[in-house]
Design a protein around this motif. Structure first.
Motif, PDB file in Angstrom:
ATOM      1  N   GLY A 131      38.355 -62.566  10.094  1.00 38.73           N
ATOM      2  CA  GLY A 131      37.896 -62.001  11.353  1.00 38.73           C
ATOM      3  C   GLY A 131      38.919 -61.987  12.459  1.00 38.73           C
ATOM      4  O   GLY A 131      38.627 -61.529  13.573  1.00 38.73           O
ATOM      5  N   SER A 132      40.126 -62.478  12.193  1.00 34.93           N
ATOM      6  CA  SER A 132      41.193 -62.429  13.190  1.00 34.93           C
ATOM      7  C   SER A 132      41.890 -61.065  13.109  1.00 34.93           C
ATOM      8  O   SER A 132      41.595 -60.249  12.230  1.00 34.93           O
ATOM      9  CB  SER A 132      42.194 -63.560  12.966  1.00 34.93           C
ATOM     10  OG  SER A 132      42.821 -63.428  11.700  1.00 34.93           O
ATOM     11  N   VAL A 133      42.813 -60.825  14.019  1.00 34.87           N
ATOM     12  CA  VAL A 133      43.488 -59.535  14.114  1.00 34.87           C
ATOM     13  C   VAL A 133      44.995 -59.730  14.180  1.00 34.87           C
ATOM     14  O   VAL A 133      45.477 -60.648  14.857  1.00 34.87           O
ATOM     15  CB  VAL A 133      43.015 -58.748  15.353  1.00 34.87           C
ATOM     16  CG1 VAL A 133      43.862 -57.500  15.582  1.00 34.87           C
ATOM     17  CG2 VAL A 133      41.546 -58.359  15.202  1.00 34.87           C
ATOM     18  N   MET A 134      45.729 -58.874  13.496  1.00 30.22           N
ATOM     19  CA  MET A 134      47.180 -58.871  13.572  1.00 30.22           C
ATOM     20  C   MET A 134      47.627 -57.480  13.998  1.00 30.22           C
ATOM     21  O   MET A 134      47.113 -56.469  13.495  1.00 30.22           O
ATOM     22  CB  MET A 134      47.789 -59.240  12.216  1.00 30.22           C
ATOM     23  CG  MET A 134      49.302 -59.371  12.241  1.00 30.22           C
ATOM     24  SD  MET A 134      49.942 -59.996  10.659  1.00 30.22           S
ATOM     25  CE  MET A 134      49.489 -61.715  10.803  1.00 30.22           C
ATOM     26  N   THR A 135      48.529 -57.395  14.942  1.00 33.95           N
ATOM     27  CA  THR A 135      48.991 -56.109  15.460  1.00 33.95           C
ATOM     28  C   THR A 135      50.502 -55.987  15.364  1.00 33.95           C
ATOM     29  O   THR A 135      51.223 -56.987  15.364  1.00 33.95           O
ATOM     30  CB  THR A 135      48.579 -55.922  16.929  1.00 33.95           C
ATOM     31  OG1 THR A 135      49.118 -57.004  17.713  1.00 33.95           O
ATOM     32  CG2 THR A 135      47.075 -55.902  17.066  1.00 33.95           C
ATOM     33  N   TRP A 136      50.972 -54.750  15.299  1.00 30.76           N
ATOM     34  CA  TRP A 136      52.410 -54.502  15.309  1.00 30.76           C
ATOM     35  C   TRP A 136      52.661 -53.081  15.787  1.00 30.76           C
ATOM     36  O   TRP A 136      51.767 -52.246  15.779  1.00 30.76           O
ATOM     37  CB  TRP A 136      53.036 -54.743  13.934  1.00 30.76           C
ATOM     38  CG  TRP A 136      52.566 -53.829  12.837  1.00 30.76           C
ATOM     39  CD1 TRP A 136      53.169 -52.684  12.393  1.00 30.76           C
ATOM     40  CD2 TRP A 136      51.399 -53.997  12.015  1.00 30.76           C
ATOM     41  NE1 TRP A 136      52.446 -52.130  11.358  1.00 30.76           N
ATOM     42  CE2 TRP A 136      51.363 -52.919  11.108  1.00 30.76           C
ATOM     43  CE3 TRP A 136      50.375 -54.958  11.961  1.00 30.76           C
ATOM     44  CZ2 TRP A 136      50.359 -52.765  10.147  1.00 30.76           C
ATOM     45  CZ3 TRP A 136      49.364 -54.806  11.018  1.00 30.76           C
ATOM     46  CH2 TRP A 136      49.361 -53.732  10.126  1.00 30.76           C
ATOM     47  N   GLY A 137      53.890 -52.828  16.227  1.00 34.94           N
ATOM     48  CA  GLY A 137      54.252 -51.518  16.752  1.00 34.94           C
ATOM     49  C   GLY A 137      54.639 -51.612  18.212  1.00 34.94           C
ATOM     50  O   GLY A 137      54.994 -52.674  18.723  1.00 34.94           O
ATOM     51  N   ASP A 138      54.550 -50.495  18.909  1.00 37.69           N
ATOM     52  CA  ASP A 138      54.939 -50.410  20.318  1.00 37.69           C
ATOM     53  C   ASP A 138      53.954 -51.203  21.170  1.00 37.69           C
ATOM     54  O   ASP A 138      52.752 -50.921  21.187  1.00 37.69           O
ATOM     55  CB  ASP A 138      54.962 -48.945  20.745  1.00 37.69           C
ATOM     56  CG  ASP A 138      55.625 -48.731  22.100  1.00 37.69           C
ATOM     57  OD1 ASP A 138      55.489 -49.609  22.973  1.00 37.69           O
ATOM     58  OD2 ASP A 138      56.279 -47.687  22.283  1.00 37.69           O
ATOM     59  N   ALA A 139      54.461 -52.184  21.910  1.00 34.71           N
ATOM     60  CA  ALA A 139      53.610 -53.022  22.757  1.00 34.71           C
ATOM     61  C   ALA A 139      52.869 -52.199  23.793  1.00 34.71           C
ATOM     62  O   ALA A 139      51.726 -52.513  24.155  1.00 34.71           O
ATOM     63  CB  ALA A 139      54.460 -54.088  23.443  1.00 34.71           C
ATOM     64  N   ASP A 140      53.479 -51.128  24.278  1.00 37.49           N
ATOM     65  CA  ASP A 140      52.849 -50.293  25.296  1.00 37.49           C
ATOM     66  C   ASP A 140      51.644 -49.530  24.753  1.00 37.49           C
ATOM     67  O   ASP A 140      50.821 -49.027  25.522  1.00 37.49           O
ATOM     68  CB  ASP A 140      53.855 -49.294  25.871  1.00 37.49           C
ATOM     69  CG  ASP A 140      54.951 -49.974  26.683  1.00 37.49           C
ATOM     70  OD1 ASP A 140      54.694 -51.081  27.186  1.00 37.49           O
ATOM     71  OD2 ASP A 140      56.044 -49.402  26.804  1.00 37.49           O
ATOM     72  N   PHE A 141      51.542 -49.425  23.431  1.00 37.73           N
ATOM     73  CA  PHE A 141      50.429 -48.707  22.819  1.00 37.73           C
ATOM     74  C   PHE A 141      49.483 -49.640  22.060  1.00 37.73           C
ATOM     75  O   PHE A 141      48.662 -49.187  21.282  1.00 37.73           O
ATOM     76  CB  PHE A 141      50.962 -47.634  21.874  1.00 37.73           C
ATOM     77  CG  PHE A 141      51.643 -46.495  22.563  1.00 37.73           C
ATOM     78  CD1 PHE A 141      50.923 -45.382  22.979  1.00 37.73           C
ATOM     79  CD2 PHE A 141      53.005 -46.524  22.824  1.00 37.73           C
ATOM     80  CE1 PHE A 141      51.546 -44.325  23.631  1.00 37.73           C
ATOM     81  CE2 PHE A 141      53.644 -45.474  23.472  1.00 37.73           C
ATOM     82  CZ  PHE A 141      52.911 -44.370  23.882  1.00 37.73           C
ATOM     83  N   GLN A 151      41.241 -64.740  21.726  1.00 36.25           N
ATOM     84  CA  GLN A 151      39.878 -64.192  21.822  1.00 36.25           C
ATOM     85  C   GLN A 151      39.485 -63.379  20.593  1.00 36.25           C
ATOM     86  O   GLN A 151      38.307 -63.092  20.390  1.00 36.25           O
ATOM     87  CB  GLN A 151      39.777 -63.288  23.058  1.00 36.25           C
ATOM     88  CG  GLN A 151      40.147 -63.960  24.369  1.00 36.25           C
ATOM     89  CD  GLN A 151      40.229 -62.953  25.500  1.00 36.25           C
ATOM     90  OE1 GLN A 151      39.300 -62.175  25.720  1.00 36.25           O
ATOM     91  NE2 GLN A 151      41.338 -62.952  26.221  1.00 36.25           N
ATOM     92  N   LEU A 152      40.487 -63.000  19.805  1.00 35.04           N
ATOM     93  CA  LEU A 152      40.226 -62.115  18.662  1.00 35.04           C
ATOM     94  C   LEU A 152      39.743 -62.926  17.460  1.00 35.04           C
ATOM     95  O   LEU A 152      40.483 -63.193  16.512  1.00 35.04           O
ATOM     96  CB  LEU A 152      41.490 -61.320  18.330  1.00 35.04           C
ATOM     97  CG  LEU A 152      41.862 -60.254  19.373  1.00 35.04           C
ATOM     98  CD1 LEU A 152      43.250 -59.694  19.118  1.00 35.04           C
ATOM     99  CD2 LEU A 152      40.822 -59.135  19.386  1.00 35.04           C
ATOM    100  N   ARG A 153      38.472 -63.287  17.501  1.00 30.20           N
ATOM    101  CA  ARG A 153      37.818 -64.043  16.438  1.00 30.20           C
ATOM    102  C   ARG A 153      36.541 -63.325  16.020  1.00 30.20           C
ATOM    103  O   ARG A 153      35.843 -62.754  16.841  1.00 30.20           O
ATOM    104  CB  ARG A 153      37.469 -65.459  16.916  1.00 30.20           C
ATOM    105  CG  ARG A 153      38.688 -66.298  17.321  1.00 30.20           C
ATOM    106  CD  ARG A 153      39.472 -66.745  16.083  1.00 30.20           C
ATOM    107  NE  ARG A 153      40.590 -67.623  16.421  1.00 30.20           N
ATOM    108  CZ  ARG A 153      41.828 -67.206  16.637  1.00 30.20           C
ATOM    109  NH1 ARG A 153      42.096 -65.910  16.560  1.00 30.20           N
ATOM    110  NH2 ARG A 153      42.781 -68.058  16.933  1.00 30.20           N
ATOM    111  N   ASN A 154      36.265 -63.342  14.735  1.00 35.62           N
ATOM    112  CA  ASN A 154      35.043 -62.710  14.210  1.00 35.62           C
ATOM    113  C   ASN A 154      34.949 -61.238  14.602  1.00 35.62           C
ATOM    114  O   ASN A 154      33.891 -60.737  14.990  1.00 35.62           O
ATOM    115  CB  ASN A 154      33.799 -63.454  14.694  1.00 35.62           C
ATOM    116  CG  ASN A 154      33.790 -64.911  14.269  1.00 35.62           C
ATOM    117  OD1 ASN A 154      34.057 -65.227  13.117  1.00 35.62           O
ATOM    118  ND2 ASN A 154      33.483 -65.798  15.212  1.00 35.62           N
TER     119      ASN A 154
END
Length: 540
Positions: A131-141, A151-154
């Protein structure tokens, strides 16, 4: 010391695999994949618990004679504007293409146990199985979620617009990140974002439907981020559709409420009296088309984007579904015929193909053209040739077509035998001749704005089109290719003795044969990584 374990697929196919106690579970899984002839997967113990791939077999408590299961999920491909991301069978992710969205390793380590991916513009967001989140790419987008990571839980679902992401949590609350003005900052409405059921996005704004049927919006006001003028009407909302800069909500009563840029469909006052018993709404870039319960259609928004359907209104009866290009609409009627309207250069005029448009089953659209699959599996196209509206060069090959995918100006059709036929602008995917021999047993195709990615039955991925938009996956080819090999020997292998003849399909040397220096003549040292040794000419 080595052990032997029995590894099975859910289908029941089984193989016996050996591994050293000091080798990782991932190495054991790789051997099982080869032995079973499948793509990447995760090993589960007899209790169904997923084994940690990075752990050595001894610490993972894998013992001699154990029965394990190799769980191989279907490969999924998601796309941003210029990049692709593939969720492999073991839940890991591989990304490729130009632009900032391609590096999934730079920020938080390579994603694992990924369930789904959302993408837009230059960033990706992956929901993991915990339920967690991983992000990548342009920080501005939205490529950097570190400010809200705690806060990114469940997380249950994620929506994206052109500059930000919005995640719905299990408790119905919402967490946002990315470009603040585009909806990455929801602080002004955070107290209202409770019991959220779903979120829709325009180009730079979000609209959330709450469990009481009300709507909360945020983001750029002229993209629909400000719904205050319509707030009193937004009650008992069932679903929301979006154009580039406006929203349209269908209420339980079948009425429609719109807001956002009037030029993009945000003002439906001219047709409000007609918007009754609405069943579904489709959107082009700047217009909307609503199908009513009696099969008639009501349109509004920019006239040249399909907002004015008066020229064909008498034909729009018994409509089943509507498809949209960027500036036109195409409706399938219950008799299998098609009615099109909007910008003629973007597919709004189908008169030249009207005689062929019979028994239409489904329609796909590029930026400025349409492709219809008929009941007999053939395809009819119309619209600007630059956008794939002319398929005459491959018409004879378009038989028994199962599905069609489109990028901005090209199409790719999957045939019943799993092969693929393409047409449109060659450089952006309309020409697949360079990979045609690999396009076999294709299950699905995804597209960026200028490239295609095909997922094969064995989980391999084949790409073509503009290299700068994901058409070249050579940098991650080893991870996107399933290797099925058997290693036969024409003579007994003996230490310190050269083996001059081999058999097997194909004649590649597996890494298990070597310890240190290669024992063949002439002597050559293996200097590749742990994947390259499966490819020809790995020994240099």
């Amino acid at each position: 010391m080595s052990i032997s374990v029995e590894v099975s697929l859910l289908s029941g196919k089984t193989a016996t695999v050996q591994a050293g106690l000091d080798e990782t579970v991932e190495t054991l899984a790789q051997r099982a994949q080869i032995a079973l002839g499948v793509g990447k997967g995760r090993l589960l113990d007899s209790s169904g618990v997923v084994l940690d791939g990075s752990a050595v077999t001894k610490k993972a408590r894998v013992q001699n004679g154990d029965s394990l299961t190799l769980q191989v999920n279907r490969v999924q491909v998601q796309f941003a504007a210029y990049s692709f991301a593939a969720i492999l069978g073991d839940g890991s992710v591989v990304t490729w293409g130009a632009g900032v969205g391609r590096d999934s390793n730079a920020r938080q380590g390579r994603p694992k146990n990924v369930q789904q991916i959302q993408a837009r513009s230059g960033a990706f967001a992956a929901i993991l199985d915990d339920g967690s989140v991983m992000t990548w790419g342009d920080a501005d987008f939205g490529g950097d979620s570190s400010a809200v990571q705690g806060q990114l839980r469940n997380v249950q679902q994620i929506q994206a617009n052109g500059g930000a992401f919005a995640a719905v949590l299990a408790d119905g609350s919402v967490v946002t990140w990315g470009h603040a003005g585009s909806g990455g900052d929801s602080s002004a409405v955070q107290g209202q974002l409770k019991n959220v059921l779903q979120i829709q996005a325009s180009g730079r704004a979000f609209a959330a439907i709450l469990d009481d049927g009300s709507v909360v919006t945020w983001g750029l006001a002229d993209f629909g981020g400000d719904s205050s003028a319509a707030q009193g009407q937004l009650k008992n909302v069932q679903q929301i559709q979006a154009s580039a800069r406006a929203f349209a909500a269908i209420l339980v009563s079948g009425a429609v409420v719109t807001w956002g840029d009037a030029g993009f469909g945000g003002d439906s006052s001219a047709v409000q009296a007609q918007l009754k018993n609405v069943q579904q709404i489709q959107a082009s870039s700047a217009a909307f088309a609503a199908i009513l319960a009696d099969g008639s259609v009501v349109t509004w928004g920019l006239a040249y984007s399909g907002g004015d359907s008066r020229a064909v209104q008498g034909q729009l009866k018994n409509v089943l579904q509507i498809q949209a290009s960027s500036r036109a609409f195409a409706a399938i009627l219950d008799d299998g015929s098609v009615v099109a309207w909007g910008d003629a250069g973007y597919g709004g005029d189908s008169s030249a193909s009207q005689g062929e448009l019979k028994h239409v089953q489904q329609i796909q659209a590029s930026e400025g053209a349409f492709a219809a699959i008929l009941g007999d599996g053939s395809v009819v196209t119309w619209g600007h040739a630059v956008f794939g509206g002319d398929s005459s060069a491959v018409q004879r090959q378009l038989k028994n077509v199962q599905q069609v995918q489109a990028c901005s100006d090209a199409f790719a059709a999957i045939l019943g035998d799993g092969s693929v036929v393409t047409w449109g602008v060659a450089d952006t995917g309309g020409d697949s001749s360079a990979v045609q021999g690999q396009l076999k047993n294709v299950q699905q195709i995804q597209a960026t704005g200028g490239a295609f990615a095909a997922v094969l039955a064995d989980g391999s991925v084949v790409t073509w089109g503009d290299a700068l938009r994901g058409g070249d996956s050579s940098v991650v080819l080893a991870q996107l290719t399933v290797r099925i090999c058997d290693f036969g020997w024409s003579a007994e292998v003996q230490a310190e003795r050269a083996l001059l003849t081999t058999c097997g399909t194909p004649h590649y040397w597996p890494p298990e044969i070597f310890e240190g220096e290669c024992q063949v003549t002439p002597k050559r040292n293996y200097n590749g990584d742990h994947r390259s040794c499966w490819r020809p000419w790995a020994f240099k």
